[in-house]
Write an enzyme that holds these catalytic residues in place. Structure first.
Site, PDB file in Angstrom:
ATOM      1  N   ARG A 251     -41.279 -40.535 -39.572  1.00  0.00           N
ATOM      2  CA  ARG A 251     -41.117 -41.775 -38.825  1.00  0.00           C
ATOM      3  C   ARG A 251     -40.574 -41.456 -37.435  1.00  0.00           C
ATOM      4  O   ARG A 251     -39.646 -40.670 -37.284  1.00  0.00           O
ATOM      5  CB  ARG A 251     -40.160 -42.728 -39.539  1.00  0.00           C
ATOM      6  CG  ARG A 251     -40.716 -43.330 -40.821  1.00  0.00           C
ATOM      7  CD  ARG A 251     -41.805 -44.365 -40.522  1.00  0.00           C
ATOM      8  NE  ARG A 251     -42.350 -44.945 -41.735  1.00  0.00           N
ATOM      9  CZ  ARG A 251     -43.389 -44.466 -42.392  1.00  0.00           C
ATOM     10  NH1 ARG A 251     -44.013 -43.372 -41.946  1.00  0.00           N
ATOM     11  NH2 ARG A 251     -43.841 -45.072 -43.478  1.00  0.00           N
ATOM     12  N   ASP A 275     -46.370 -35.809 -35.176  1.00  0.00           N
ATOM     13  CA  ASP A 275     -47.435 -36.744 -35.533  1.00  0.00           C
ATOM     14  C   ASP A 275     -46.973 -38.177 -35.342  1.00  0.00           C
ATOM     15  O   ASP A 275     -47.770 -39.098 -35.386  1.00  0.00           O
ATOM     16  CB  ASP A 275     -47.867 -36.527 -36.990  1.00  0.00           C
ATOM     17  CG  ASP A 275     -49.119 -37.318 -37.351  1.00  0.00           C
ATOM     18  OD1 ASP A 275     -50.135 -37.178 -36.632  1.00  0.00           O
ATOM     19  OD2 ASP A 275     -49.090 -38.078 -38.339  1.00  0.00           O
ATOM     20  N   GLU A 280     -44.594 -44.990 -30.232  1.00  0.00           N
ATOM     21  CA  GLU A 280     -46.021 -44.840 -30.492  1.00  0.00           C
ATOM     22  C   GLU A 280     -46.773 -46.140 -30.752  1.00  0.00           C
ATOM     23  O   GLU A 280     -48.003 -46.186 -30.623  1.00  0.00           O
ATOM     24  CB  GLU A 280     -46.238 -43.934 -31.713  1.00  0.00           C
ATOM     25  CG  GLU A 280     -45.828 -44.583 -33.018  1.00  0.00           C
ATOM     26  CD  GLU A 280     -45.989 -43.659 -34.223  1.00  0.00           C
ATOM     27  OE1 GLU A 280     -46.434 -42.529 -34.040  1.00  0.00           O
ATOM     28  OE2 GLU A 280     -45.664 -44.097 -35.322  1.00  0.00           O
ATOM     29  N   HIS A 311     -50.445 -40.098 -35.536  1.00  0.00           N
ATOM     30  CA  HIS A 311     -50.320 -40.618 -36.903  1.00  0.00           C
ATOM     31  C   HIS A 311     -51.522 -40.190 -37.749  1.00  0.00           C
ATOM     32  O   HIS A 311     -52.129 -40.987 -38.473  1.00  0.00           O
ATOM     33  CB  HIS A 311     -50.229 -42.144 -36.864  1.00  0.00           C
ATOM     34  CG  HIS A 311     -49.075 -42.672 -37.653  1.00  0.00           C
ATOM     35  ND1 HIS A 311     -47.865 -42.989 -37.091  1.00  0.00           N
ATOM     36  CD2 HIS A 311     -48.948 -42.936 -38.969  1.00  0.00           C
ATOM     37  CE1 HIS A 311     -47.046 -43.446 -38.022  1.00  0.00           C
ATOM     38  NE2 HIS A 311     -47.667 -43.400 -39.169  1.00  0.00           N
TER      39      HIS A 311
END
Length: 347
Positions: A251, A275, A280, A311
């Site tokens: 997260r 990621d 984001e 993601h």
């Protein structure tokens, strides 16, 4: 009592609107839909937010994803459309105002696990790519530049990996790291002792503080809550080894991005694979190539020792199939007043 519609050929069925549906979502859900003839899915590329929640009028349930907005305002509108079920096709539900959903009598379900190995493999891929500057080397070769200056990395064999959060995903990464010949430390409020005693893929459970001090590679797989928010900050970064390899596929809110940038600039963080990142949400799963803006990724990607993906860690065929299966199984269970898949219930 759930609401149903009588179709002249299908009989009783339940209508579900899938928000933010990409082509791969449509393909995976349609493949699974053949097993659930009483569930009718319709898809929209539009994400779920207060301005689009009214599209759910006439449906029985909505299906949302990690980057959707299920704030109190959105939930109010959904409730006004007589929506009783929200299906999150992801494990996280940070975007859902859970307490407010409870007051509205809306059931929220999630997909508790989908191919944890996929995310663990991506985490190790990010670590390797950032550490060995594979992305930079690839771009050099494309430009006919075969020099190695600036591409030196660290050998992972005989180094120490620190895995924060050893649930299914973290455990899968522990196995991968052990396969690389690494010493593996775990940090988790609820240690999985089987990983130590039976699988022998975790050498010891330690505190977060000790893990920061001893690890050459740190990967986050923790749940985001008030306690873990910005657990990676200036103070915790200073406690880490110089040149540590840092990975986050969990997260974005676990990491204070400006502090991370300072850690990279100082050399405390020798490589970073991300990621997820805190800022984001406006970017996730959107093509913004025709827009002019200054995203945090512009600064992060300017570093030669940083790799950022959007993601993407979950994104395998197996994971998409599992997401569709769990989501539709739970929808059918709701319609039939049957038990849901274990650990799926948010509220």
């Amino acid at each position: 009592m759930n609401r149903y519609y009588q179709h002249e050929t299908k009989g009783l069925f339940m209508r579900i609107l899938v928000y933010g549906a990409k082509s791969y979502d449509v393909d995976s859900f349609k493949a699974e839909q053949t097993h659930y003839p009483s569930l009718e899915l319709e898809f929209t590329e539009t994400g779920l937010n207060p301005f689009t929640a009214c599209l759910a009028n006439g449906y029985d349930a909505v299906c949302a994803f990690v980057n959707d907005n299920l704030s109190a305002m959105t939930l109010d509108i959904l409730a006004g459309c007589d929506i009783k079920l929200v299906l999150m096709r992801c494990a996280g539900y940070d975007a859902v105002n859970v307490e407010y959903a409870k007051t509205l009598g809306i059931t929220v379900l999630r997909v508790p696990a989908y191919s944890p190995e996929a995310i663990a493999e991506h985490a190790m891929g990010l670590a390797l790519c950032a550490n060995r500057r594979i992305h930079r080397g690839y771009n050099r070769v494309r430009d006919n530049d075969y020099s190695l200056v600036g591409l030196v990395g660290e050998t992972l064999h005989d180094k120490t990996a620190g895995i924060i959060g050893t649930g299914r995903i973290g455990a899968a990464l522990c196995r991968i790291c052990k396969g690389f010949g690494m010493t593996v430390l775990g940090a988790d409020p609820y240690p999985n002792q089987k990983l130590v005693d039976e699988e022998h893929v975790v050498d010891a459970y330690v505190s977060n503080e000790e893990l920061y001090q001893r690890s050459d590679l740190i990967s986050l797989h923790a749940f985001l809550d008030d306690k873990s928010y910005h657990m990676i900050n200036d103070k915790t970064i200073r406690a880490m080894k110089d040149g540590v390899i840092f990975v986050n596929t969990s997260r974005g809110g676990l990491v204070d991005t400006p502090a991370l940038v300072r850690g990279i600039l100082s050399g405390k963080i020798g490589a970073a694979g991300l990621d997820v990142y805190e800022e984001e949400n406006p970017n996730v799963y959107r093509d913004r190539t025709d827009e002019i803006f200054d995203p945090p990724t512009a600064q992060l990607c300017a570093f030669p020792n940083v790799v950022v993906t959007s993601h993407q860690a979950f994104f395998t065929r197996e994971a998409l199939a599992q997401i569709a299966h769990t989501t539709m199984t739970n929808a059918q269970a709701f319609a039939d007043n049957q038990p849901f898949i274990k650990q799926s219930v948010v509220c």
